[in-house]
Every structure is written in structure tokens, then in C-alpha cells.
Write a protein that holds these residues in place. Sequence first.
Motif, PDB file in Angstrom:
ATOM      1  N   SER A  36      77.088  27.654  45.616  1.00  0.00           N
ATOM      2  CA  SER A  36      78.447  27.275  45.219  1.00  0.00           C
ATOM      3  C   SER A  36      79.353  28.490  45.059  1.00  0.00           C
ATOM      4  O   SER A  36      80.556  28.413  45.336  1.00  0.00           O
ATOM      5  CB  SER A  36      78.421  26.459  43.934  1.00  0.00           C
ATOM      6  OG  SER A  36      77.899  27.214  42.857  1.00  0.00           O
ATOM      7  N   GLN A  37      78.800  29.626  44.629  1.00  0.00           N
ATOM      8  CA  GLN A  37      79.621  30.835  44.519  1.00  0.00           C
ATOM      9  C   GLN A  37      80.187  31.239  45.871  1.00  0.00           C
ATOM     10  O   GLN A  37      81.349  31.666  45.970  1.00  0.00           O
ATOM     11  CB  GLN A  37      78.781  31.976  43.921  1.00  0.00           C
ATOM     12  CG  GLN A  37      78.493  31.817  42.442  1.00  0.00           C
ATOM     13  CD  GLN A  37      77.457  32.807  41.940  1.00  0.00           C
ATOM     14  OE1 GLN A  37      77.132  33.792  42.620  1.00  0.00           O
ATOM     15  NE2 GLN A  37      76.910  32.558  40.765  1.00  0.00           N
ATOM     16  N   MET A  38      79.385  31.098  46.920  1.00  0.00           N
ATOM     17  CA  MET A  38      79.878  31.427  48.258  1.00  0.00           C
ATOM     18  C   MET A  38      80.908  30.401  48.731  1.00  0.00           C
ATOM     19  O   MET A  38      81.966  30.763  49.262  1.00  0.00           O
ATOM     20  CB  MET A  38      78.709  31.508  49.249  1.00  0.00           C
ATOM     21  CG  MET A  38      77.826  32.720  49.043  1.00  0.00           C
ATOM     22  SD  MET A  38      76.738  33.061  50.466  1.00  0.00           S
ATOM     23  CE  MET A  38      75.569  31.724  50.295  1.00  0.00           C
ATOM     24  N   ILE A  39      80.619  29.143  48.536  1.00  0.00           N
ATOM     25  CA  ILE A  39      81.530  28.097  49.004  1.00  0.00           C
ATOM     26  C   ILE A  39      82.875  28.179  48.296  1.00  0.00           C
ATOM     27  O   ILE A  39      83.940  28.056  48.920  1.00  0.00           O
ATOM     28  CB  ILE A  39      80.878  26.713  48.799  1.00  0.00           C
ATOM     29  CG1 ILE A  39      79.643  26.585  49.708  1.00  0.00           C
ATOM     30  CG2 ILE A  39      81.874  25.586  49.097  1.00  0.00           C
ATOM     31  CD1 ILE A  39      78.796  25.381  49.419  1.00  0.00           C
TER      32      ILE A  39
ATOM     33  N   ILE B 159      81.021  37.014  50.219  1.00  0.00           N
ATOM     34  CA  ILE B 159      82.068  36.562  49.287  1.00  0.00           C
ATOM     35  C   ILE B 159      83.265  37.498  49.342  1.00  0.00           C
ATOM     36  O   ILE B 159      84.424  37.050  49.396  1.00  0.00           O
ATOM     37  CB  ILE B 159      81.487  36.461  47.859  1.00  0.00           C
ATOM     38  CG1 ILE B 159      80.564  35.233  47.755  1.00  0.00           C
ATOM     39  CG2 ILE B 159      82.609  36.372  46.823  1.00  0.00           C
ATOM     40  CD1 ILE B 159      79.836  35.123  46.426  1.00  0.00           C
ATOM     41  N   ASP B 160      83.002  38.799  49.330  1.00  0.00           N
ATOM     42  CA  ASP B 160      84.105  39.770  49.398  1.00  0.00           C
ATOM     43  C   ASP B 160      84.920  39.579  50.680  1.00  0.00           C
ATOM     44  O   ASP B 160      86.155  39.635  50.658  1.00  0.00           O
ATOM     45  CB  ASP B 160      83.556  41.201  49.334  1.00  0.00           C
ATOM     46  CG  ASP B 160      83.017  41.553  47.955  1.00  0.00           C
ATOM     47  OD1 ASP B 160      83.320  40.811  46.999  1.00  0.00           O
ATOM     48  OD2 ASP B 160      82.295  42.559  47.848  1.00  0.00           O
ATOM     49  N   ALA B 161      84.222  39.357  51.803  1.00  0.00           N
ATOM     50  CA  ALA B 161      84.930  39.154  53.068  1.00  0.00           C
ATOM     51  C   ALA B 161      85.784  37.904  53.026  1.00  0.00           C
ATOM     52  O   ALA B 161      86.955  37.916  53.434  1.00  0.00           O
ATOM     53  CB  ALA B 161      83.919  39.075  54.218  1.00  0.00           C
ATOM     54  N   ALA B 162      85.220  36.816  52.524  1.00  0.00           N
ATOM     55  CA  ALA B 162      85.974  35.557  52.465  1.00  0.00           C
ATOM     56  C   ALA B 162      87.190  35.692  51.554  1.00  0.00           C
ATOM     57  O   ALA B 162      88.275  35.172  51.869  1.00  0.00           O
ATOM     58  CB  ALA B 162      85.062  34.427  51.995  1.00  0.00           C
TER      59      ALA B 162
ATOM     60  N   VAL C 253      77.639  22.375  53.989  1.00  0.00           N
ATOM     61  CA  VAL C 253      77.253  22.352  52.583  1.00  0.00           C
ATOM     62  C   VAL C 253      78.507  22.457  51.741  1.00  0.00           C
ATOM     63  O   VAL C 253      79.368  23.312  51.981  1.00  0.00           O
ATOM     64  CB  VAL C 253      76.293  23.511  52.255  1.00  0.00           C
ATOM     65  CG1 VAL C 253      75.896  23.481  50.785  1.00  0.00           C
ATOM     66  CG2 VAL C 253      75.062  23.423  53.145  1.00  0.00           C
ATOM     67  N   ARG C 254      78.624  21.594  50.750  1.00  0.00           N
ATOM     68  CA  ARG C 254      79.772  21.612  49.856  1.00  0.00           C
ATOM     69  C   ARG C 254      79.325  22.006  48.462  1.00  0.00           C
ATOM     70  O   ARG C 254      78.155  21.867  48.103  1.00  0.00           O
ATOM     71  CB  ARG C 254      80.451  20.241  49.834  1.00  0.00           C
ATOM     72  CG  ARG C 254      80.991  19.806  51.202  1.00  0.00           C
ATOM     73  CD  ARG C 254      81.644  18.437  51.113  1.00  0.00           C
ATOM     74  NE  ARG C 254      82.283  18.069  52.363  1.00  0.00           N
ATOM     75  CZ  ARG C 254      81.680  17.434  53.356  1.00  0.00           C
ATOM     76  NH1 ARG C 254      80.417  17.122  53.248  1.00  0.00           N
ATOM     77  NH2 ARG C 254      82.334  17.125  54.462  1.00  0.00           N
TER      78      ARG C 254
END
Length: 415
Positions: free
Chosen positions: A89-92, A62-65, A392-393
Motif C-alpha cells: 500500500s505504501q507503493m500504491i 516510491i521516490d520516483a513515483a 493491485v489496489r
Amino acid sequence: MNAANPKAWTWQDGNSVELLINGEDYFSEVFDAIGAARKEVLLETFIIFEDRVGEGLQRVLIDAARRGVRVVVTVDDYGTSDLSSAFVSQMIEAGVQIQLFDPRPKFMGMRTNLFRRLHRKVVVIDAEWAFIGGINYSVDHLCDAGITAKQDYAVKVRGPVVADIYRSTANMLGPVVKKTWSPLKAVIQHVGSASILLAERDNREHTSDIEEQYLRAIRTATQRITIANAYFFPSYRFLRALRSAARRGVKVTLILQGQPDMPFVRMCSRLTYTWLLREGVAIHEYKQRALHGKVALIDQVWSTVGSSNLDPLSLALNLEANLFIRDQRLNQQLHEHLQELATLHSTQVNLKGLAKGQWWRAPMIFLSFHFLRHFPAIAGLFPVHGLRLKPVRAPDVLPEAAALKQTLPDQENSV
């Protein structure tokens, strides 16, 4: 290109390589590399569990994105089937792209996609650094995990071989990801003395590449062969190659599971013990924790680390990735480590112990051995599916129930 298989990868010189033992080494190195990524993170794995290791991976991705790094995570739908909607969902929502390999709905609560799994464990950072091994993202790969702890290995590499690994991971990207993806120019510079070959296994172009590399090295061995493998039930020709090596005076040592995570696997391995022991092969059953490693060394230079077991699933059905490495320093490091495992934490198997009850077990051993050896051919009667990758959405965009049923059209390359 390889003369036997023109689409196989070739040996690359000028690489650096670092052996990583268990999650204590691996997770810190991978998480730090993701934390330092500037442009891209491509990650493939069989398992991500929603435990402290999986949550740590989630945070660094997540930090990288969020800082603008392109992050693509490809997971196997069988191995990684129980992540919560909130976790995903947190990652997406942060911009992480997630693909499921071979998504299938469950039948009466049971997973139906048993065979031809995405079993590779690969990470490529900025097309400059790469990791390959057998370690999944779960607490089980930490030594303090208690009775579920596993013994496992990976390597961190840099140099020309990373360009091959990067192209391999790019081949695993689905059409939805590729619509907005542009490849990086791999960093190709000589940074060390290791010569490294990437070998894959799939169901079309690279059906036996990993096994072939093992066999070439075994057939030319002159001094020692040491194999530490979680699930050891190789092909007839593999067993014959080990026998021939032992007969010509090579010291052949197998380190196999003595405290298995799946007892059936140990039973399968033991079907080969008597035949190998009679030829002078030394067999040690590792007792400290479950052995999950897939490593080997031959003579003083050759080593391999990767995801492929030596059983019908890995050698004939799953998608796998191994690195074959010519580097004396790594070979010696691995040799010293495996010697310690064999002498301090294993029990050596002998023919006398196996002979007990042999008279009534012999028919079962014969039938089981030949059924399991032909199992890949039986499974091969079923159609080989294409490279099915489902993006995945977030649940608020696409309901989870519908997401489980959505499958992208097959790509051109079958696996």
C-alpha cells in the motif's frame, strides 16, 4: 524480422553492454538508474522479498513515483506471494502501479499456480536504459547472505536494442494500466559496438526462440563452449548438439550446481552426466554458493545472459527473456570469470566417481530422464491461460481477500 519466426526480434547493432555480477553490482546500478529516471520505470520480476533489498527497491520506486515518474511493477503471483499489505500500500499510495501475473487463491495454504510462471527479470528506464538477467530482488543475491547466497548475473544495455526490450515490456502491461499509459519514444542511437538480440519465450509466438538461439550458436562453434546454468536439464536436441560439438573438437565446459538451493535439481542434472562425460564434455560443480546464473559463451564473440534456465520449466513453460550478445570484450570478461569459478571454486566430475552404484541407479536414471524430458508435453495437456494481469489496489480501497480473487479478462495474446 527472423525468417524462421517473423515475429521474433532481430539483431541490433551499435549497443553498449556492461556485465553485472551478483547483487552487489546489480542492485546499485538498478537503484541508481531508477533514482535518475525522468519519465518512466517499467520493472518485471519473479521475486520481491520484504527484506533489506526489497525495502531498498520499494524506497527508490516510491521516490520516483512521487517526483512524477510513471512506475509500473509486474511481479509473478507465485514468486512474490507474501508481501505485507503495508509494504504494497505504501507503493500504491505513492503512485506506483503494481500488476500480479496469474493471480490464484491458495488451496489449504498451498500455492496452486505452479507452472507457466513470469520468470523474466527486466527493467527499462525512460526507454533508454535496460537491464536483463536472472537476479531477483532479495538478500539471497548478495554474497554476504550466508548459506542462502546465490551466484548470478545480469547486463545493463543502452542503444537500439532497448527499443525492442521496451516494446516487450509494453506487451506485458494489462488493460487497466494501458488505459492511462502512453508509450515513450525509445531513444535509438548507436552508443557502442555490441550487436544484441532480444529473445523471449512464451506459450504462443515465441515457444522456442531462446533454445533456437542457443542451438544455432552451438552448431557453428569452432573452439569453445562454456555454459554456467543453475538448472541444467535440456532437450534431447540440445544434448545432441553439445555432443556433436565435443566430437568435432570444440572444448565444451559445463559449470553446474554443486551446492544446490534445491537438491532435486542437482539430481536431475546428474542424469545427463555420464552420457556427456563419455563424449569429452568437461563438467564442473560450483561449490562456493548456490549457482543461480543463466549465462553462456561460445568462441570469442558470442555470449548470452538472461532469466532462462536450461530445463523443461524455462525452455517449455515459463515466460523468459535473454539477451544474445556479440561483443568480444564481454565474451572475454565472462570467459575469465567463468574460468575462475571452474578452477578455484568448483569440483570437476569424472566418470570413475559416477560409476559407483551405477548398476542400481541405472533404471531410476532411465525412467526419471524420460519422464522429466516429456514433462512439458504432459503439462501442455492443460489449457494455456491468457495473459492474466491483475492490478493491485491499496487495501483500504479494495480488501486484500477480494484482491486475491479478482482477475482481469484474458488479453488477446496468450503467454
